[in-house]
Design an enzyme around this catalytic site. Sequence first.
Site, PDB file in Angstrom:
ATOM      1  N   ASP A  74       0.847  -1.191   0.000  1.00  0.00           N
ATOM      2  CA  ASP A  74       0.000   0.000   0.000  1.00  0.00           C
ATOM      3  C   ASP A  74       0.883   1.241   0.000  1.00  0.00           C
ATOM      4  O   ASP A  74       1.966   1.236   0.597  1.00  0.00           O
ATOM      5  CB  ASP A  74      -0.928   0.019   1.212  1.00  0.00           C
ATOM      6  N   THR A  75       0.417   2.267  -0.674  1.00  0.00           N
ATOM      7  CA  THR A  75       1.161   3.524  -0.791  1.00  0.00           C
ATOM      8  C   THR A  75       0.276   4.688  -0.384  1.00  0.00           C
ATOM      9  O   THR A  75      -0.903   4.732  -0.740  1.00  0.00           O
ATOM     10  CB  THR A  75       1.639   3.746  -2.238  1.00  0.00           C
TER      11      THR A  75
END
Length: 205
Positions: A74-75
């Site tokens: 996830d970013t």
Amino acid sequence: MSTTRPVILASASPRRRELLAQIGLSFSVCPVDIDETCLPGERPEHYVERLAREKAEAGLAQAEDSASLVIGSDTTVACEDRIMGKPTNAAEAADMLRHLSGRTHKVMTAVALAGEFGCYARLAVTEVRFRALSDEEIHAYWQTGEPRDKAGGYGIQGRGAVFVDGLWGSYSAVVGLPLQETAELFAEAGQPVWKTWLPSAEKSV
């Protein structure tokens, strides 16, 4: 005999697929659906690591082969502790880009690897500085369609690269997957990525 375990990417992101292929991994894609709501008071770095772990664990739970290695990632973009996910409309994207304009922000990308051993995770934090942006180019950028599925409303691997004045840290993490940290997780799980680079006869030894 080879002890290579199946690898699954628990993400529909084409950028993460490209990055994994770049380091020689063979994998299947099995996106998962989790609640990505930020918890009250949750810091950006804790948020992305939690989501990466939840994605990897959800992918493992639905894997046909229990020996699989499942990657979750996830970013998020954080500027002055404001968490910026994917914009839902033009106004939200413009607000994000104006906030980033002329400032240095942090791109935080967590990667997790789940398997029968449990779940390992790593966090990569990269600082990115934007030059000053005009409202005209922000509007034009939205019209390209690129910001719609990008944390922070921009893609460094696309047209958004022209906004970047400097970068300190992992470029691949800003794109969507920190490759060094990913390789570390595979090595820790006993399946180093460099073994995929060997001829088939050597891999089976």
